[in-house]
Design a protein around this motif. Structure first.
Motif, PDB file in Angstrom:
ATOM      1  N   LEU A 140     147.628  65.536 -51.545  1.00  0.00           N
ATOM      2  CA  LEU A 140     148.093  64.107 -53.027  1.00  0.00           C
ATOM      3  C   LEU A 140     146.000  63.594 -52.644  1.00  0.00           C
ATOM      4  O   LEU A 140     145.466  63.460 -52.364  1.00  0.00           O
ATOM      5  CB  LEU A 140     148.110  63.072 -51.633  1.00  0.00           C
ATOM      6  CG  LEU A 140     148.346  61.814 -52.317  1.00  0.00           C
ATOM      7  CD1 LEU A 140     148.942  61.818 -53.917  1.00  0.00           C
ATOM      8  CD2 LEU A 140     148.758  60.837 -51.704  1.00  0.00           C
ATOM      9  N   ARG A 141     145.760  63.952 -54.390  1.00  0.00           N
ATOM     10  CA  ARG A 141     144.904  63.625 -55.076  1.00  0.00           C
ATOM     11  C   ARG A 141     145.329  62.584 -55.802  1.00  0.00           C
ATOM     12  O   ARG A 141     145.860  62.921 -57.218  1.00  0.00           O
ATOM     13  CB  ARG A 141     144.422  65.356 -55.950  1.00  0.00           C
ATOM     14  CG  ARG A 141     142.632  64.809 -55.614  1.00  0.00           C
ATOM     15  CD  ARG A 141     142.682  65.878 -56.708  1.00  0.00           C
ATOM     16  NE  ARG A 141     142.236  66.786 -55.630  1.00  0.00           N
ATOM     17  CZ  ARG A 141     140.788  67.673 -55.270  1.00  0.00           C
ATOM     18  NH1 ARG A 141     140.769  66.849 -54.766  1.00  0.00           N
ATOM     19  NH2 ARG A 141     141.223  68.765 -53.634  1.00  0.00           N
ATOM     20  N   LEU A 142     144.328  61.613 -55.907  1.00  0.00           N
ATOM     21  CA  LEU A 142     144.325  60.428 -56.947  1.00  0.00           C
ATOM     22  C   LEU A 142     142.810  59.878 -58.106  1.00  0.00           C
ATOM     23  O   LEU A 142     142.188  59.814 -57.066  1.00  0.00           O
ATOM     24  CB  LEU A 142     145.404  59.351 -56.101  1.00  0.00           C
ATOM     25  CG  LEU A 142     146.453  59.563 -55.419  1.00  0.00           C
ATOM     26  CD1 LEU A 142     147.271  57.909 -55.088  1.00  0.00           C
ATOM     27  CD2 LEU A 142     147.773  59.338 -56.365  1.00  0.00           C
ATOM     28  N   PRO A 143     143.420  59.414 -58.982  1.00  0.00           N
ATOM     29  CA  PRO A 143     141.993  59.252 -59.122  1.00  0.00           C
ATOM     30  C   PRO A 143     142.220  57.360 -58.618  1.00  0.00           C
ATOM     31  O   PRO A 143     142.805  56.978 -58.058  1.00  0.00           O
ATOM     32  CB  PRO A 143     142.568  59.085 -61.158  1.00  0.00           C
ATOM     33  CG  PRO A 143     144.016  58.561 -60.769  1.00  0.00           C
ATOM     34  CD  PRO A 143     144.476  59.690 -59.283  1.00  0.00           C
ATOM     35  N   GLY A 144     140.173  57.354 -59.259  1.00  0.00           N
ATOM     36  CA  GLY A 144     140.320  55.276 -58.823  1.00  0.00           C
ATOM     37  C   GLY A 144     139.445  56.047 -57.902  1.00  0.00           C
ATOM     38  O   GLY A 144     138.750  56.324 -57.391  1.00  0.00           O
ATOM     39  N   LYS A 145     138.623  54.946 -57.365  1.00  0.00           N
ATOM     40  CA  LYS A 145     137.971  54.172 -56.765  1.00  0.00           C
ATOM     41  C   LYS A 145     137.630  54.357 -55.852  1.00  0.00           C
ATOM     42  O   LYS A 145     136.659  54.771 -54.560  1.00  0.00           O
ATOM     43  CB  LYS A 145     137.194  52.826 -56.595  1.00  0.00           C
ATOM     44  CG  LYS A 145     136.261  52.618 -58.835  1.00  0.00           C
ATOM     45  CD  LYS A 145     136.316  50.754 -58.262  1.00  0.00           C
ATOM     46  CE  LYS A 145     135.362  50.800 -60.075  1.00  0.00           C
ATOM     47  NZ  LYS A 145     135.019  49.232 -59.980  1.00  0.00           N
ATOM     48  N   LEU A 146     139.235  54.347 -54.560  1.00  0.00           N
ATOM     49  CA  LEU A 146     139.022  54.760 -53.540  1.00  0.00           C
ATOM     50  C   LEU A 146     139.172  56.009 -53.172  1.00  0.00           C
ATOM     51  O   LEU A 146     138.796  56.563 -51.772  1.00  0.00           O
ATOM     52  CB  LEU A 146     140.683  53.903 -53.084  1.00  0.00           C
ATOM     53  CG  LEU A 146     140.917  54.217 -51.704  1.00  0.00           C
ATOM     54  CD1 LEU A 146     139.850  53.512 -50.402  1.00  0.00           C
ATOM     55  CD2 LEU A 146     143.118  53.886 -51.462  1.00  0.00           C
ATOM     56  N   PHE A 147     139.613  56.718 -53.524  1.00  0.00           N
ATOM     57  CA  PHE A 147     139.595  58.505 -53.776  1.00  0.00           C
ATOM     58  C   PHE A 147     137.864  58.863 -53.878  1.00  0.00           C
ATOM     59  O   PHE A 147     137.091  59.516 -52.722  1.00  0.00           O
ATOM     60  CB  PHE A 147     140.659  58.798 -54.124  1.00  0.00           C
ATOM     61  CG  PHE A 147     141.443  59.329 -53.444  1.00  0.00           C
ATOM     62  CD1 PHE A 147     142.407  60.938 -53.185  1.00  0.00           C
ATOM     63  CD2 PHE A 147     142.570  58.371 -52.974  1.00  0.00           C
ATOM     64  CE1 PHE A 147     143.601  60.948 -52.559  1.00  0.00           C
ATOM     65  CE2 PHE A 147     144.494  58.375 -52.347  1.00  0.00           C
ATOM     66  CZ  PHE A 147     144.548  60.021 -51.588  1.00  0.00           C
ATOM     67  N   THR A 148     137.695  58.038 -55.099  1.00  0.00           N
ATOM     68  CA  THR A 148     136.624  58.623 -55.169  1.00  0.00           C
ATOM     69  C   THR A 148     135.245  58.217 -54.113  1.00  0.00           C
ATOM     70  O   THR A 148     134.416  59.692 -53.983  1.00  0.00           O
ATOM     71  CB  THR A 148     135.810  58.039 -55.894  1.00  0.00           C
ATOM     72  OG1 THR A 148     136.518  58.443 -57.606  1.00  0.00           O
ATOM     73  CG2 THR A 148     134.067  58.429 -56.523  1.00  0.00           C
ATOM     74  N   ALA A 149     135.707  57.328 -53.189  1.00  0.00           N
ATOM     75  CA  ALA A 149     134.690  56.561 -52.569  1.00  0.00           C
ATOM     76  C   ALA A 149     135.173  58.227 -50.887  1.00  0.00           C
ATOM     77  O   ALA A 149     133.672  58.449 -49.568  1.00  0.00           O
ATOM     78  CB  ALA A 149     135.021  55.055 -51.410  1.00  0.00           C
ATOM     79  N   PHE A 150     136.697  58.163 -50.843  1.00  0.00           N
ATOM     80  CA  PHE A 150     136.399  58.884 -49.364  1.00  0.00           C
ATOM     81  C   PHE A 150     136.039  60.506 -49.783  1.00  0.00           C
ATOM     82  O   PHE A 150     135.972  61.289 -48.794  1.00  0.00           O
ATOM     83  CB  PHE A 150     138.162  58.660 -49.070  1.00  0.00           C
ATOM     84  CG  PHE A 150     138.839  57.818 -48.663  1.00  0.00           C
ATOM     85  CD1 PHE A 150     138.047  57.915 -46.816  1.00  0.00           C
ATOM     86  CD2 PHE A 150     139.366  56.617 -48.857  1.00  0.00           C
ATOM     87  CE1 PHE A 150     138.467  56.956 -46.374  1.00  0.00           C
ATOM     88  CE2 PHE A 150     139.666  55.655 -48.314  1.00  0.00           C
ATOM     89  CZ  PHE A 150     139.702  56.074 -46.793  1.00  0.00           C
ATOM     90  N   ALA A 151     136.295  60.940 -50.908  1.00  0.00           N
ATOM     91  CA  ALA A 151     135.510  62.258 -51.433  1.00  0.00           C
ATOM     92  C   ALA A 151     134.173  62.253 -50.967  1.00  0.00           C
ATOM     93  O   ALA A 151     133.679  63.677 -51.020  1.00  0.00           O
ATOM     94  CB  ALA A 151     136.260  62.818 -53.025  1.00  0.00           C
TER      95      ALA A 151
END
Length: 250
Positions: free
Chosen positions: A209-220
């Motif tokens: 599961l890969r989603l756009p947005g600031k949340l996934f960016t921070a985790f990435a």
């Protein structure tokens, strides 16, 4: 003999913390909303009976409702601690909360700020996610046709090891915010899911599961991780082996 008050004493981290303190010979007031043997009854949502803090040398704050009510809990606790002149509070928090845009994490930041504004001598310890928290992401999917694994990494840590760290900090002087702690390994969610599937003998496929947005960016970006050597020693596989009595393979 040092007298400790442990809030949330019947919770996931409160139980091992209380156990370790008592094993070390300390007097422990184990605060819980429900009564029982060895417990002091109190509800931080409505306030704290001042007599509970009589002669308390140290508070370890672990109580949580897992939601926004925790802010009121913190306000009531630190107001009472300030009024009672408690000389030291240890507060447990979470790694990355000021960098990861989640509502729950924003609440944890506010709780830290309440503690810092209170004027009560403080030690603030942030830790990565506990092993049971990571496992819960997978058990929540136990009836789904496939398993979904977010394309991020975790650094799970054992609750007993976090408890030991809190006990050590409580024995010292207030230190402000101390170095963050994380588990011994940084692992992808997919890797951790595969370990859980093996331990629980589940064979359904997983999909990323890969989603756009600031949340996934921070985790990435690894904002939930601690750089450098891990603090604990228990791996996720060892936690699973202990829980499910499987053979450790990793």
């Amino acid at each position: 003999m040092t007298t400790f008050l442990v809030t949330g004493a019947t919770g996931r981290i409160g139980v091992p913390t209380t156990t370790q303190l008592r094993a070390a010979g300390h007097d422990v007031r184990a605060l819980s909303r429900r009564g029982g043997p060895g417990l002091v009854t109190g509800d931080l949502l409505v306030g704290l009976d001042p007599t509970i803090l009589d002669d308390v040398d140290m508070i370890i704050h672990l109580a949580t409702t897992n939601g926004p009510k925790d802010i009121r809990v913190a306000e009531n606790l630190f107001r009472a601690a300030s009024a009672a002149g408690v000389p030291h509070v240890v507060l447990l928090s979470i790694v990355g909360i000021d960098s990861i845009p989640m509502g729950f994490y924003k609440q944890r930041v506010e709780i830290e700020n309440i503690a810092l504004r209170s004027g009560v001598p403080l030690t603030l310890q942030r830790a990565t996610q506990f092993h049971p928290f990571v496992e819960a992401m997978f058990t929540a999917q136990r009836f789904t046709p496939v398993f979904v694994s977010p394309s991020i990494r975790f650094q799970p840590i054992a609750t007993d090891e976090v408890a030991a760290r809190l006990v050590d900090l409580a024995a010292g002087a207030p230190a402000g915010r101390v170095d963050d702690i994380g588990g011994p390994e940084q692992r992808t969610a997919a890797d951790l899911l595969d370990a859980w599937k093996q331990a629980t003998q589940r064979h359904r496929p997983r999909i990323p599961l890969r989603l756009p947005g600031k949340l996934f960016t921070a985790f990435a970006a690894g904002e939930n991780l601690v750089p450098g050597p891990g603090f604990g020693s228990q791996t996720f596989e060892q936690y699973l082996a202990e829980k499910y009595q499987t053979v450790h393979q990793h």
